[in-house]
Design an enzyme around this catalytic site. Structure first.
Site, PDB file in Angstrom:
ATOM      1  N   ASP A  81      -5.427   2.924 -13.320  1.00  0.00           N
ATOM      2  CA  ASP A  81      -5.726   1.710 -14.072  1.00  0.00           C
ATOM      3  C   ASP A  81      -7.040   1.930 -14.814  1.00  0.00           C
ATOM      4  OD1 ASP A  81      -3.498  -0.022 -13.230  1.00  0.00           O
ATOM      5  OD2 ASP A  81      -4.346   0.298 -11.251  1.00  0.00           O
ATOM      6  N   LYS A 141      -8.013   5.707 -10.881  1.00  0.00           N
ATOM      7  CA  LYS A 141      -8.138   5.994 -12.317  1.00  0.00           C
ATOM      8  C   LYS A 141      -6.863   5.659 -13.069  1.00  0.00           C
ATOM      9  CE  LYS A 141     -11.444   9.839 -12.210  1.00  0.00           C
ATOM     10  NZ  LYS A 141     -11.561  11.299 -12.412  1.00  0.00           N
ATOM     11  N   LEU A 189       0.822  -1.212   0.000  1.00  0.00           N
ATOM     12  CA  LEU A 189       0.000   0.000   0.000  1.00  0.00           C
ATOM     13  C   LEU A 189       0.854   1.260   0.000  1.00  0.00           C
ATOM     14  CD1 LEU A 189      -2.783  -1.036   2.567  1.00  0.00           C
ATOM     15  CD2 LEU A 189      -2.723  -1.383   0.091  1.00  0.00           C
ATOM     16  N   HIS A 247      -3.280   4.205  -2.541  1.00  0.00           N
ATOM     17  CA  HIS A 247      -4.278   3.355  -1.876  1.00  0.00           C
ATOM     18  C   HIS A 247      -4.905   4.089  -0.693  1.00  0.00           C
ATOM     19  CE1 HIS A 247      -1.429   0.209  -3.557  1.00  0.00           C
ATOM     20  NE2 HIS A 247      -2.578  -0.129  -4.105  1.00  0.00           N
ATOM     21  N   LEU A 255       1.875   7.366  -8.587  1.00  0.00           N
ATOM     22  CA  LEU A 255       2.268   6.352  -7.600  1.00  0.00           C
ATOM     23  C   LEU A 255       1.853   4.973  -8.088  1.00  0.00           C
ATOM     24  CD1 LEU A 255       1.553   7.897  -4.081  1.00  0.00           C
ATOM     25  CD2 LEU A 255       3.534   8.118  -5.559  1.00  0.00           C
ATOM     26  N   SER A 256       2.755   4.013  -7.879  1.00  0.00           N
ATOM     27  CA  SER A 256       2.494   2.624  -8.261  1.00  0.00           C
ATOM     28  C   SER A 256       3.376   1.741  -7.406  1.00  0.00           C
ATOM     29  CB  SER A 256       2.863   2.430  -9.740  1.00  0.00           C
ATOM     30  OG  SER A 256       3.041   1.064 -10.026  1.00  0.00           O
ATOM     31  N   ARG A 286       4.824  -0.699  -8.416  1.00  0.00           N
ATOM     32  CA  ARG A 286       5.955  -1.087  -9.278  1.00  0.00           C
ATOM     33  C   ARG A 286       7.049  -0.013  -9.324  1.00  0.00           C
ATOM     34  NH1 ARG A 286       1.690  -3.904 -12.403  1.00  0.00           N
ATOM     35  NH2 ARG A 286       2.180  -6.106 -12.255  1.00  0.00           N
TER      36      ARG A 286
HETATM   37  O1  PAF Z   1      -5.694  -2.863  -9.050  1.00  0.00           O
HETATM   38  C1  PAF Z   1      -5.360  -3.846  -8.378  1.00  0.00           C
HETATM   39  O2  PAF Z   1      -4.631  -3.749  -7.394  1.00  0.00           O
HETATM   40  C2  PAF Z   1      -5.859  -5.219  -8.789  1.00  0.00           C
HETATM   41  O3  PAF Z   1      -5.945  -5.342 -10.157  1.00  0.00           O
HETATM   42  C3  PAF Z   1      -7.198  -5.606  -8.114  1.00  0.00           C
HETATM   43  C4  PAF Z   1      -8.324  -4.704  -8.570  1.00  0.00           C
HETATM   44  C5  PAF Z   1      -7.064  -5.533  -6.614  1.00  0.00           C
HETATM   45  C6  PAF Z   1      -7.579  -7.030  -8.503  1.00  0.00           C
HETATM   46  O4  PAF Z   1      -6.606  -7.936  -8.111  1.00  0.00           O
END
Ligand code: PAF
Length: 273
Positions: free
Chosen positions: A147, A145, A30, A34, A181-182, A184
């Site tokens: 993703d 957003k 997180l 998040h 932010l990611s 990764r």
């Molecule tokens: O965005 C994410 O972290 C994932 O794709 C999700 C929505 C939790 C599904 O595994």
């Protein structure tokens, strides 16, 4: 804060929640992005449940499933401090069995953009999100957003399967530098992080062009590519909110998307116009 690891524990937790439930599905590790979803869920609901499950079915062979950051202790602490009521931390065995039913994301729109390099990725996403929705029974579910295609696929699934949950797309959180932010980003070296700024810079340049009156998507895309010359571009695309190709920008119904590799790290970013 309750930590539910089994279906029984989660169901027990859910039964005690008498009121609106905001749900933030995550794969853990997180970060502030998040946290902003959790804060919004807390503002808009009586209870908040977070899940932290690294879902194997959305990773393709050769992708970073094993390397994906796992930080359970820190995640639980972040949730506790944020006032989350329950965290669902299942194992793969809890979530999946043998020879199971599996969801198919829309064949056309899930095989563009992310789906070109990650065919089948959204089938895995929809399958796990459907499982999680059925367990958590949320009033509202919160997704970033960043993703964009994922938000669109999940919204479509909710519509197609008549699910009783409201999808809330939330703004991307960025570092001061502009980098989205990611989880990764943790893979990036300092030099790669610098180069990764090309993604947000190219999007900002597109916005500037639009503000100056440019509407032609080909012109905007080629201008963006000039800024992305130091990263390995997978796609630059301008679509409407349903991911259809558009020849020109319609403010209020457009998403500009970019995906690129920086070193071995694959990054995505977008802006909703
Ligand atoms: O965005 C994410 O972290 C994932 O794709 C999700 C929505 C939790 C599904 O595994």
């Amino acid at each position: 804060m309750v930590i539910a690891r089994t279906l029984h524990e989660l169901r027990e937790l859910r039964q005690k929640m008498n009121g609106t439930v905001g749900f933030v599905p995550t794969m853990g590790a997180l970060h502030e992005g998040h946290l902003s979803l959790i804060k919004r869920a807390k503002m808009e609901n009586e209870y908040v449940i977070v899940s932290t499950f690294v879902n194997p079915t959305q990773f393709l062979p050769g992708e970073d499933l094993d390397a994906y950051p796992r930080k359970e202790k820190a995640d639980l602490e972040i949730c506790r401090l944020a006032g989350v009521d329950g965290v669902f931390v299942p194992t793969e065995q809890v979530m999946y069995g043998e020879d199971e039913s599996y969801l198919c994301a829309p064949r056309i729109r899930s095989y563009t953009l992310e789906g070109i390099k990650r065919p089948g990725h959204f089938d895995g996403v929809l399958t796990v999100v459907m499982k999680l929705f059925n367990l958590v029974k949320p009033t509202k579910a919160y997704f970033g957003k960043k993703d964009a295609q994922q938000v669109m696929m999940i919204s479509q699934m909710v519509k197609d399967f008549f699910l009783d949950v409201e999808i809330v797309p939330c703004d991307t959180v960025r570092e001061k530098s502009g980098l989205a932010l990611s989880s990764r980003n943790a893979y990036l070296s300092a030099e790669e992080k610098e180069r990764a700024l090309a993604l947000s810079k190219s999007l900002h340049h597109a916005i500037k062009l639009i503000k100056n009156g440019e509407r032609d998507t080909d012109v905007i895309e080629s201008e963006m590519l000039k800024i992305l010359n130091d990263v390995d571009v997978e796609y630059v695309a301008i679509k409407d909110r349903l991911l259809n190709e558009v020849p020109s920008i319609t403010v209020g119904d457009t998403v500009i998307l970019v995906a690129a590799r920086v070193g071995s790290t694959r990054l995505i970013d977008n802006m909703w116009i």
